[in-house]
Design a protein around this motif. Structure first.
Motif, PDB file in Angstrom:
ATOM      1  N   SER A  29      18.886  32.746  -9.285  1.00  0.00           N
ATOM      2  CA  SER A  29      17.841  32.106  -8.483  1.00  0.00           C
ATOM      3  C   SER A  29      17.216  30.950  -9.239  1.00  0.00           C
ATOM      4  CB  SER A  29      16.761  33.115  -8.080  1.00  0.00           C
ATOM      5  OG  SER A  29      16.105  33.627  -9.224  1.00  0.00           O
ATOM      6  N   ALA A  30      16.594  30.066  -8.486  1.00  0.00           N
ATOM      7  CA  ALA A  30      15.897  28.908  -9.053  1.00  0.00           C
ATOM      8  C   ALA A  30      14.650  28.648  -8.234  1.00  0.00           C
ATOM      9  CB  ALA A  30      16.800  27.677  -9.051  1.00  0.00           C
ATOM     10  N   ALA A  31      13.587  28.206  -8.908  1.00  0.00           N
ATOM     11  CA  ALA A  31      12.331  27.846  -8.241  1.00  0.00           C
ATOM     12  C   ALA A  31      12.253  26.328  -8.157  1.00  0.00           C
ATOM     13  CB  ALA A  31      11.144  28.398  -9.024  1.00  0.00           C
ATOM     14  N   LEU A  32      11.895  25.814  -6.971  1.00  0.00           N
ATOM     15  CA  LEU A  32      11.903  24.380  -6.737  1.00  0.00           C
ATOM     16  C   LEU A  32      10.608  23.900  -6.106  1.00  0.00           C
ATOM     17  CD1 LEU A  32      14.996  25.480  -6.236  1.00  0.00           C
ATOM     18  CD2 LEU A  32      15.376  23.179  -5.376  1.00  0.00           C
ATOM     19  N   THR A  33      10.305  22.633  -6.362  1.00  0.00           N
ATOM     20  CA  THR A  33       9.357  21.875  -5.564  1.00  0.00           C
ATOM     21  C   THR A  33      10.173  20.837  -4.817  1.00  0.00           C
ATOM     22  OG1 THR A  33       7.519  22.173  -7.104  1.00  0.00           O
ATOM     23  CG2 THR A  33       7.379  20.309  -5.596  1.00  0.00           C
ATOM     24  N   MET A  34      10.151  20.897  -3.485  1.00  0.00           N
ATOM     25  CA  MET A  34      11.018  20.050  -2.664  1.00  0.00           C
ATOM     26  C   MET A  34      10.189  19.028  -1.889  1.00  0.00           C
ATOM     27  SD  MET A  34      13.769  22.851  -1.206  1.00  0.00           S
ATOM     28  CE  MET A  34      15.080  21.650  -0.889  1.00  0.00           C
ATOM     29  N   LEU A  35      10.654  17.808  -1.855  1.00  0.00           N
ATOM     30  CA  LEU A  35      10.026  16.765  -1.048  1.00  0.00           C
ATOM     31  C   LEU A  35      10.243  17.074   0.426  1.00  0.00           C
ATOM     32  CD1 LEU A  35       8.773  13.872  -0.703  1.00  0.00           C
ATOM     33  CD2 LEU A  35      11.130  13.009  -0.831  1.00  0.00           C
ATOM     34  N   LEU A  36       9.159  17.171   1.193  1.00  0.00           N
ATOM     35  CA  LEU A  36       9.270  17.317   2.649  1.00  0.00           C
ATOM     36  C   LEU A  36       9.553  15.930   3.213  1.00  0.00           C
ATOM     37  CD1 LEU A  36       9.011  18.804   5.338  1.00  0.00           C
ATOM     38  CD2 LEU A  36       6.531  18.446   5.209  1.00  0.00           C
ATOM     39  N   ASP A  37      10.783  15.710   3.665  1.00  0.00           N
ATOM     40  CA  ASP A  37      11.242  14.357   3.990  1.00  0.00           C
ATOM     41  C   ASP A  37      11.745  14.293   5.429  1.00  0.00           C
ATOM     42  OD1 ASP A  37      12.190  11.799   4.020  1.00  0.00           O
ATOM     43  OD2 ASP A  37      13.419  11.988   2.229  1.00  0.00           O
ATOM     44  N   THR A  38      10.885  13.829   6.340  1.00  0.00           N
ATOM     45  CA  THR A  38      11.305  13.687   7.737  1.00  0.00           C
ATOM     46  C   THR A  38      12.269  12.529   7.924  1.00  0.00           C
ATOM     47  OG1 THR A  38       9.368  12.309   8.229  1.00  0.00           O
ATOM     48  CG2 THR A  38       9.163  14.688   8.625  1.00  0.00           C
ATOM     49  N   GLN A  48       0.852  -1.189   0.000  1.00  0.00           N
ATOM     50  CA  GLN A  48       0.000   0.000   0.000  1.00  0.00           C
ATOM     51  C   GLN A  48       0.886   1.237   0.000  1.00  0.00           C
ATOM     52  OE1 GLN A  48      -3.277   0.195   2.722  1.00  0.00           O
ATOM     53  NE2 GLN A  48      -3.361   2.421   2.672  1.00  0.00           N
ATOM     54  N   LEU A  49       0.594   2.156  -0.905  1.00  0.00           N
ATOM     55  CA  LEU A  49       1.344   3.403  -1.026  1.00  0.00           C
ATOM     56  C   LEU A  49       0.384   4.585  -0.907  1.00  0.00           C
ATOM     57  CD1 LEU A  49       3.557   2.494  -4.126  1.00  0.00           C
ATOM     58  CD2 LEU A  49       4.156   2.247  -1.709  1.00  0.00           C
ATOM     59  N   GLU A  50       0.895   5.676  -0.344  1.00  0.00           N
ATOM     60  CA  GLU A  50       0.132   6.920  -0.271  1.00  0.00           C
ATOM     61  C   GLU A  50       1.007   8.057  -0.782  1.00  0.00           C
ATOM     62  OE1 GLU A  50      -2.910   6.988   0.271  1.00  0.00           O
ATOM     63  OE2 GLU A  50      -3.408   5.209   1.465  1.00  0.00           O
ATOM     64  N   PRO A  51       0.397   9.165  -1.243  1.00  0.00           N
ATOM     65  CA  PRO A  51       1.164  10.296  -1.774  1.00  0.00           C
ATOM     66  C   PRO A  51       2.091  10.919  -0.731  1.00  0.00           C
ATOM     67  CG  PRO A  51      -1.120  10.431  -2.462  1.00  0.00           C
ATOM     68  CD  PRO A  51      -1.055   9.340  -1.436  1.00  0.00           C
ATOM     69  N   ASN A  52       3.158  11.559  -1.240  1.00  0.00           N
ATOM     70  CA  ASN A  52       4.148  12.214  -0.386  1.00  0.00           C
ATOM     71  C   ASN A  52       3.985  13.730  -0.418  1.00  0.00           C
ATOM     72  OD1 ASN A  52       5.732   9.684  -1.805  1.00  0.00           O
ATOM     73  ND2 ASN A  52       6.138   9.855   0.373  1.00  0.00           N
ATOM     74  N   PRO A  53       4.254  14.414   0.700  1.00  0.00           N
ATOM     75  CA  PRO A  53       4.102  15.874   0.738  1.00  0.00           C
ATOM     76  C   PRO A  53       5.284  16.598   0.102  1.00  0.00           C
ATOM     77  CG  PRO A  53       4.824  15.065   2.877  1.00  0.00           C
ATOM     78  CD  PRO A  53       4.592  13.852   2.028  1.00  0.00           C
ATOM     79  N   MET A  54       4.978  17.614  -0.681  1.00  0.00           N
ATOM     80  CA  MET A  54       5.984  18.440  -1.345  1.00  0.00           C
ATOM     81  C   MET A  54       5.734  19.903  -0.999  1.00  0.00           C
ATOM     82  SD  MET A  54       7.291  15.885  -3.324  1.00  0.00           S
ATOM     83  CE  MET A  54       8.183  16.613  -4.700  1.00  0.00           C
ATOM     84  N   PHE A 103      13.743  18.662   1.203  1.00  0.00           N
ATOM     85  CA  PHE A 103      13.762  19.518   2.387  1.00  0.00           C
ATOM     86  C   PHE A 103      13.852  18.595   3.596  1.00  0.00           C
ATOM     87  CE2 PHE A 103      11.952  22.156   5.735  1.00  0.00           C
ATOM     88  CZ  PHE A 103      12.496  23.405   5.475  1.00  0.00           C
ATOM     89  N   GLY A 104      15.058  18.490   4.172  1.00  0.00           N
ATOM     90  CA  GLY A 104      15.311  17.523   5.228  1.00  0.00           C
ATOM     91  C   GLY A 104      15.198  18.092   6.632  1.00  0.00           C
ATOM     92  N   MET A 105      15.419  17.228   7.609  1.00  0.00           N
ATOM     93  CA  MET A 105      15.227  17.592   9.014  1.00  0.00           C
ATOM     94  C   MET A 105      16.274  18.568   9.537  1.00  0.00           C
ATOM     95  SD  MET A 105      12.433  16.394  10.185  1.00  0.00           S
ATOM     96  CE  MET A 105      12.721  16.776  11.915  1.00  0.00           C
ATOM     97  N   ASN A 106      17.418  18.708   8.868  1.00  0.00           N
ATOM     98  CA  ASN A 106      18.411  19.665   9.364  1.00  0.00           C
ATOM     99  C   ASN A 106      17.910  21.093   9.297  1.00  0.00           C
ATOM    100  OD1 ASN A 106      18.643  19.469   6.454  1.00  0.00           O
ATOM    101  ND2 ASN A 106      20.558  20.617   6.593  1.00  0.00           N
TER     102      ASN A 106
END
Length: 422
Positions: free
Chosen positions: A274-283, A245-251, A377-380
């Motif tokens: 500059s650059a525009a990004l969509t980053m995976l919110l990854d805990t 089972q898979l569910e979508p990930n937050p970006m 986008f990591g926990m640091n």
């Protein structure tokens, strides 16, 4: 992603500058000192008692499998200590935890094994697929051990899990069983991470609650999240077999597959570009990163060996990044500004923010289409962080306190909420 806790006896320092238009954060270092975890109980159905590891605590049993001695006192236990990972679409058990609990792989009607292929930082990796189970969660902190079943949430399920067959590589050798509670456990719920204990070198306090729960704290600013389904980039063999089972990930940022999406992106600025990004919110990621293409938009030149050829050596750093598929040593640098768009409250700007430069790419085998994440986008960026000179085994030569007291990831409202440390 790099999934180790780096809690150690170092003093923490921190700095936050509040200005009229944004909250500026300085001093973030390449790797987080800890990552959110949760206790999980696994049952065969919604009403049955949880599966237990007979003859000792989970720590003792798994320690024995890895050749270390456990405590003398033993008791049956059911609590699985798992990383609570928004970057994982499914729920993964290590082979050692599955063996301890008696969780076995499912097979097709004619007795064939089922293999699920997922993709992570170091490439594609096969997993075994389980039958359906029900999951309950309980608060994780330095003061909890997950042994009180009455403290667990109502069951979520039925959910098919994946099992990492064999060993989990260097990280599992160092830390023991590596279990990952991904989006199926969190779907439609609210993650609350209390980062204040980490300032005292204790573990993060993490809870998973239902929307509207009175314990959900207020926040100072919130960022909209976009949820992306990556199922088409995975494979199951045989194709007709039941899968994980898979569910979508937050970006954070607009949907990369929908050009009409007007959600504000993450903006990165460096040396006037500059650059525009969509980053995976990854805990589940200790570090943050950007793709090779986005680094090049910022004017960064990258050699065949991964070195950043136009960034002074003293301004670069290297980290071993481990996850699905293994581990890699990755180069990074400090970008001038990383800005998060605020849906409510003030925008968050990170000054001299560390980013690794690497590609995380996935492929849709049916359509023969590939996709590379803009970044992670990591926990640091959220909790206390460290500079590491000698990899995962040590070399913590500098630490910095986290910028937020509380992190609230509301999967129901699709927001990342932040309580700024005063």
């Amino acid at each position: 992603m790099m999934r180790s806790s780096l809690l150690a006896g170092f003093l923490l320092s921190g700095s936050i500058l509040s200005v009229a238009s944004a909250v500026d954060i300085e001093g973030v270092l390449p790797a987080s000192l800890d990552q959110p975890r949760i206790y999980v109980a696994i049952s065969t159905d919604a009403k049955s008692k949880p599966l237990v590891a007979k003859g000792g605590s989970m720590e003792d049993i798994l320690g024995g499998m890895l050749g270390s001695k456990g405590d003398k006192e033993t008791s049956d236990t059911f609590a699985v200590e798992a990383f609570l990972d928004t970057g994982a679409s499914g729920f993964m058990l290590s082979q050692s935890t599955a063996d301890a609990l008696g969780v076995t792989p499912a097979k097709t009607a004619d007795g064939k094994p089922i293999t699920f292929y997922d993709v992570g930082v170091a490439g594609k990796e096969p997993f075994l697929v389980t039958g359906s189970y029900y999951l309950r969660s309980s608060e994780y902190s330095g003061n909890t051990d997950g042994t009180t079943f009455e403290n667990y949430s109502p069951p979520t399920g039925p959910i098919r899990l994946k099992i990492r067959e064999g060993g989990g590589g260097m990280l599992e050798e160092m830390m023991g069983a590596l279990d990952v509670a991904g989006m199926p456990l969190m779907w439609g719920k609210v993650v609350v991470v209390d980062a204040r204990p980490l300032s005292k070198l204790d573990k993060l306090k993490t809870t998973l609650v239902s929307p509207g729960d009175k314990s959900i704290p207020s926040v100072d600013t919130s960022i909209s999240l976009t949820y992306i389904d990556y199922t088409r980039f995975t494979q199951t063999e045989p194709p007709s077999a039941p899968s994980v089972q898979l569910e979508p990930n937050p970006m954070i940022g607009p949907d990369p597959f929908n050009k009409a999406d007007q959600t504000k992106p993450v903006t990165i600025t460096h040396h006037g570009k500059s650059a525009a990004l969509t980053m995976l919110l990854d805990t589940g990621a200790a570090s943050s990163m950007i793709s090779v293409a986005k680094a090049r938009e910022l004017g960064i030149e990258i050699g065949d060996d991964g070195k950043l050829t136009n960034v002074p050596e003293k301004e670069q750093f290297m980290l071993p990044i481990g996850g699905i598929g293994g581990s890699k040593n990755i180069n990074g640098f400090y970008v001038d500004v990383v800005e998060l768009p605020a849906a409510r409250g003030e925008p968050i700007r990170y000054l001299k923010a560390p980013v690794l430069v690497m590609d995380i790419s996935v492929t849709d085998e049916k359509k023969h289409e590939s996709f590379t994440l803009d970044g992670v986008f990591g926990m640091n960026y959220l909790v206390a962080s460290a500079s590491i000179s000698a990899g995962l085994t040590g070399g913590v030569d500098q630490t910095h306190d986290g910028p937020f007291d509380l992190i609230v990831i509301d999967h129901a409202k699709k927001t990342l909420g932040l309580k700024i440390r005063k």
